[in-house]
Write a protein that holds these residues in place. Structure first.
Motif, PDB file in Angstrom:
ATOM      1  N   ILE A 281      16.499   3.637   6.768  1.00 49.74           N
ATOM      2  CA  ILE A 281      15.336   3.390   5.930  1.00 49.74           C
ATOM      3  C   ILE A 281      14.208   2.750   6.729  1.00 49.74           C
ATOM      4  O   ILE A 281      13.029   2.975   6.453  1.00 49.74           O
ATOM      5  CB  ILE A 281      15.730   2.510   4.718  1.00 49.74           C
ATOM      6  N   ALA A 282      14.545   1.970   7.755  1.00 48.24           N
ATOM      7  CA  ALA A 282      13.512   1.366   8.593  1.00 48.24           C
ATOM      8  C   ALA A 282      12.765   2.426   9.391  1.00 48.24           C
ATOM      9  O   ALA A 282      11.553   2.306   9.620  1.00 48.24           O
ATOM     10  CB  ALA A 282      14.135   0.335   9.527  1.00 48.24           C
ATOM     11  N   LEU A 283      13.454   3.480   9.827  1.00 49.97           N
ATOM     12  CA  LEU A 283      12.832   4.511  10.659  1.00 49.97           C
ATOM     13  C   LEU A 283      12.217   5.646   9.849  1.00 49.97           C
ATOM     14  O   LEU A 283      11.223   6.255  10.272  1.00 49.97           O
ATOM     15  CB  LEU A 283      13.860   5.091  11.635  1.00 49.97           C
ATOM     16  N   PHE A 284      12.804   5.960   8.718  1.00 49.41           N
ATOM     17  CA  PHE A 284      12.428   7.147   7.956  1.00 49.41           C
ATOM     18  C   PHE A 284      10.923   7.275   7.680  1.00 49.41           C
ATOM     19  O   PHE A 284      10.340   8.344   7.922  1.00 49.41           O
ATOM     20  CB  PHE A 284      13.239   7.191   6.655  1.00 49.41           C
ATOM     21  N   PRO A 285      10.235   6.237   7.188  1.00 50.62           N
ATOM     22  CA  PRO A 285       8.810   6.437   6.871  1.00 50.62           C
ATOM     23  C   PRO A 285       7.951   6.788   8.078  1.00 50.62           C
ATOM     24  O   PRO A 285       6.943   7.497   7.947  1.00 50.62           O
ATOM     25  CB  PRO A 285       8.394   5.087   6.266  1.00 50.62           C
TER      26      PRO A 285
ATOM     27  N   PHE B 216       0.879  -1.168   0.000  1.00 50.50           N
ATOM     28  CA  PHE B 216       0.000   0.000   0.000  1.00 50.50           C
ATOM     29  C   PHE B 216       0.913   1.212   0.000  1.00 50.50           C
ATOM     30  O   PHE B 216       1.782   1.339   0.869  1.00 50.50           O
ATOM     31  CB  PHE B 216      -0.924  -0.004   1.219  1.00 50.50           C
ATOM     32  N   ARG B 217       0.728   2.080  -0.944  1.00 51.84           N
ATOM     33  CA  ARG B 217       1.677   3.167  -1.208  1.00 51.84           C
ATOM     34  C   ARG B 217       2.048   3.956   0.037  1.00 51.84           C
ATOM     35  O   ARG B 217       3.226   4.235   0.275  1.00 51.84           O
ATOM     36  CB  ARG B 217       1.092   4.107  -2.271  1.00 51.84           C
ATOM     37  N   ARG B 218       1.085   4.327   0.857  1.00 45.92           N
ATOM     38  CA  ARG B 218       1.352   5.240   1.973  1.00 45.92           C
ATOM     39  C   ARG B 218       1.687   4.530   3.279  1.00 45.92           C
ATOM     40  O   ARG B 218       1.994   5.191   4.271  1.00 45.92           O
ATOM     41  CB  ARG B 218       0.157   6.174   2.184  1.00 45.92           C
ATOM     42  N   CYS B 219       1.622   3.223   3.313  1.00 48.29           N
ATOM     43  CA  CYS B 219       1.942   2.493   4.542  1.00 48.29           C
ATOM     44  C   CYS B 219       3.440   2.565   4.813  1.00 48.29           C
ATOM     45  O   CYS B 219       4.251   2.202   3.958  1.00 48.29           O
ATOM     46  CB  CYS B 219       1.520   1.035   4.399  1.00 48.29           C
ATOM     47  N   PRO B 220       3.855   3.037   5.996  1.00 51.06           N
ATOM     48  CA  PRO B 220       5.294   3.158   6.261  1.00 51.06           C
ATOM     49  C   PRO B 220       6.023   1.815   6.260  1.00 51.06           C
ATOM     50  O   PRO B 220       7.186   1.741   5.862  1.00 51.06           O
ATOM     51  CB  PRO B 220       5.357   3.834   7.636  1.00 51.06           C
ATOM     52  N   TYR B 221       5.335   0.763   6.679  1.00 53.38           N
ATOM     53  CA  TYR B 221       5.967  -0.553   6.633  1.00 53.38           C
ATOM     54  C   TYR B 221       6.222  -0.970   5.184  1.00 53.38           C
ATOM     55  O   TYR B 221       7.291  -1.495   4.842  1.00 53.38           O
ATOM     56  CB  TYR B 221       5.078  -1.597   7.310  1.00 53.38           C
ATOM     57  N   ALA B 222       5.231  -0.732   4.324  1.00 48.44           N
ATOM     58  CA  ALA B 222       5.389  -1.079   2.915  1.00 48.44           C
ATOM     59  C   ALA B 222       6.444  -0.204   2.240  1.00 48.44           C
ATOM     60  O   ALA B 222       7.193  -0.675   1.377  1.00 48.44           O
ATOM     61  CB  ALA B 222       4.051  -0.961   2.194  1.00 48.44           C
ATOM     62  N   MET B 223       6.513   1.056   2.637  1.00 49.89           N
ATOM     63  CA  MET B 223       7.527   1.946   2.064  1.00 49.89           C
ATOM     64  C   MET B 223       8.927   1.401   2.295  1.00 49.89           C
ATOM     65  O   MET B 223       9.755   1.345   1.373  1.00 49.89           O
ATOM     66  CB  MET B 223       7.436   3.342   2.702  1.00 49.89           C
ATOM     67  N   ARG B 224       9.215   1.008   3.535  1.00 52.92           N
ATOM     68  CA  ARG B 224      10.580   0.581   3.819  1.00 52.92           C
ATOM     69  C   ARG B 224      10.896  -0.745   3.136  1.00 52.92           C
ATOM     70  O   ARG B 224      12.034  -0.979   2.723  1.00 52.92           O
ATOM     71  CB  ARG B 224      10.841   0.538   5.319  1.00 52.92           C
ATOM     72  N   ALA B 225       9.892  -1.596   2.988  1.00 55.70           N
ATOM     73  CA  ALA B 225      10.114  -2.835   2.249  1.00 55.70           C
ATOM     74  C   ALA B 225      10.411  -2.539   0.783  1.00 55.70           C
ATOM     75  O   ALA B 225      11.344  -3.126   0.201  1.00 55.70           O
ATOM     76  CB  ALA B 225       8.882  -3.739   2.370  1.00 55.70           C
ATOM     77  N   ARG B 226       9.655  -1.629   0.182  1.00 59.73           N
ATOM     78  CA  ARG B 226       9.890  -1.290  -1.228  1.00 59.73           C
ATOM     79  C   ARG B 226      11.271  -0.673  -1.425  1.00 59.73           C
ATOM     80  O   ARG B 226      11.955  -0.934  -2.419  1.00 59.73           O
ATOM     81  CB  ARG B 226       8.801  -0.329  -1.746  1.00 59.73           C
ATOM     82  N   MET B 227      11.700   0.167  -0.494  1.00 64.63           N
ATOM     83  CA  MET B 227      13.014   0.800  -0.633  1.00 64.63           C
ATOM     84  C   MET B 227      14.142  -0.224  -0.557  1.00 64.63           C
ATOM     85  O   MET B 227      15.139  -0.125  -1.283  1.00 64.63           O
ATOM     86  CB  MET B 227      13.185   1.901   0.413  1.00 64.63           C
ATOM     87  N   ALA B 228      13.988  -1.213   0.305  1.00 63.65           N
ATOM     88  CA  ALA B 228      15.022  -2.250   0.392  1.00 63.65           C
ATOM     89  C   ALA B 228      15.046  -3.107  -0.863  1.00 63.65           C
ATOM     90  O   ALA B 228      16.111  -3.424  -1.393  1.00 63.65           O
ATOM     91  CB  ALA B 228      14.790  -3.117   1.625  1.00 63.65           C
ATOM     92  N   LEU B 229      13.874  -3.488  -1.362  1.00 63.72           N
ATOM     93  CA  LEU B 229      13.816  -4.278  -2.581  1.00 63.72           C
ATOM     94  C   LEU B 229      14.413  -3.514  -3.752  1.00 63.72           C
ATOM     95  O   LEU B 229      15.153  -4.075  -4.569  1.00 63.72           O
ATOM     96  CB  LEU B 229      12.356  -4.662  -2.889  1.00 63.72           C
ATOM     97  N   TRP B 230      14.109  -2.232  -3.840  1.00 61.60           N
ATOM     98  CA  TRP B 230      14.630  -1.408  -4.934  1.00 61.60           C
ATOM     99  C   TRP B 230      16.156  -1.324  -4.852  1.00 61.60           C
ATOM    100  O   TRP B 230      16.852  -1.502  -5.847  1.00 61.60           O
ATOM    101  CB  TRP B 230      14.016  -0.007  -4.869  1.00 61.60           C
ATOM    102  N   THR B 231      16.665  -1.051  -3.675  1.00 62.79           N
ATOM    103  CA  THR B 231      18.115  -0.923  -3.508  1.00 62.79           C
ATOM    104  C   THR B 231      18.824  -2.240  -3.788  1.00 62.79           C
ATOM    105  O   THR B 231      19.932  -2.254  -4.351  1.00 62.79           O
ATOM    106  CB  THR B 231      18.441  -0.425  -2.092  1.00 62.79           C
ATOM    107  N   ALA B 232      18.190  -3.345  -3.429  1.00 65.22           N
ATOM    108  CA  ALA B 232      18.778  -4.663  -3.695  1.00 65.22           C
ATOM    109  C   ALA B 232      18.679  -5.053  -5.162  1.00 65.22           C
ATOM    110  O   ALA B 232      19.261  -6.070  -5.566  1.00 65.22           O
ATOM    111  CB  ALA B 232      18.094  -5.714  -2.826  1.00 65.22           C
ATOM    112  N   GLY B 233      17.945  -4.270  -5.945  1.00 65.70           N
ATOM    113  CA  GLY B 233      17.818  -4.570  -7.371  1.00 65.70           C
ATOM    114  C   GLY B 233      16.877  -5.715  -7.662  1.00 65.70           C
ATOM    115  O   GLY B 233      16.986  -6.363  -8.708  1.00 65.70           O
TER     116      GLY B 233
END
Length: 212
Positions: free
Chosen positions: A153-157, A11-28
């Motif tokens: 990244i875990a805390l930021f959202p 879910f776009r605005r969920c902070p938990y989902a945000m940090r998961a997406r950022m890690a997946l993106w960074t990991a390629g």
């Protein structure tokens, strides 16, 4: 048989989902993104995870991951180009996900809690934790050193959500290092990359590929 990418319920605005997406993106790691409408969750989400909350990652070579921090660690175990795992500070993350999240929810949504008047007491308790982070950032650019890591990244959202509850109030607080830290993450290409809007997924829709 060719295996398709992992499926991420998000879910776009969920902070938990945000940090998961950022890690997946960074990991390629590319995933099939299934954006969830929280008021109308698809049955497939509950089939993957009984608790029915996002994010959930379904892959072919590992168990279903139902917690965002587990998704982050799983992704970075595959590929960690920025060395995020060196900043996997369990104490910081536990304080964020426990006490800080407790106060954040009651500050942002006091009407959901019968014993809360306006949330200002919880705002004050949250500020105590943020003041500690500000002091930590007084001598370094990020929470675990000079470069961003898993803890940042875990805390930021969640800090973003706290700040946005009353941005004028937040900006007036004596948190110069934390405020600069927050702005740098808000302006990052990484954050912008994981925040496009997607139409909520329904069974039968064409897959949406998310990733760098």
């Amino acid at each position: 048989m060719t295996q398709h990418p992992p499926i991420l319920y998000s879910f776009r605005r969920c902070p938990y989902a945000m940090r998961a997406r950022m890690a997946l993106w960074t990991a390629g790691i590319k995933v099939i993104l299934r954006e969830v409408k929280l008021a109308d969750k698809p049955p497939a989400l509950f089939e993957a995870s009984e608790k029915g909350t996002v994010p959930v990652l379904v892959s072919f070579d590992s168990p279903v991951l139902e917690e965002s921090i587990d998704i982050m660690r799983w992704a970075l175990a595959q590929n960690d180009p920025e060395g995020w795992l060196a900043g996997d500070d369990a104490e910081l993350i536990e304080r964020n996900d426990g006490p800080f999240k407790h106060h954040l929810d009651r500050y942002k949504y006091p009407s959901r809690y019968a014993d809360e008047a306006d949330g200002t007491d919880h705002r004050a308790e949250g500020l105590v934790i943020l003041s500690d982070l500000d002091a930590r950032l007084s001598g370094q650019a990020q929470l675990c050193g000079e470069t961003r890591s898993l803890a940042d990244i875990a805390l930021f959202p969640f800090i973003r959500q706290f700040a946005n509850t009353d941005r004028a109030w937040f900006d007036a607080q004596p948190l110069p290092h934390l405020q600069s830290w927050l702005e740098s993450h808000l302006a990052s290409d990484l954050f912008k990359s994981v925040m496009p809007k997607y139409v909520p997924w329904k069974a039968g829709d064409q897959p949406t590929i998310f990733g760098p």
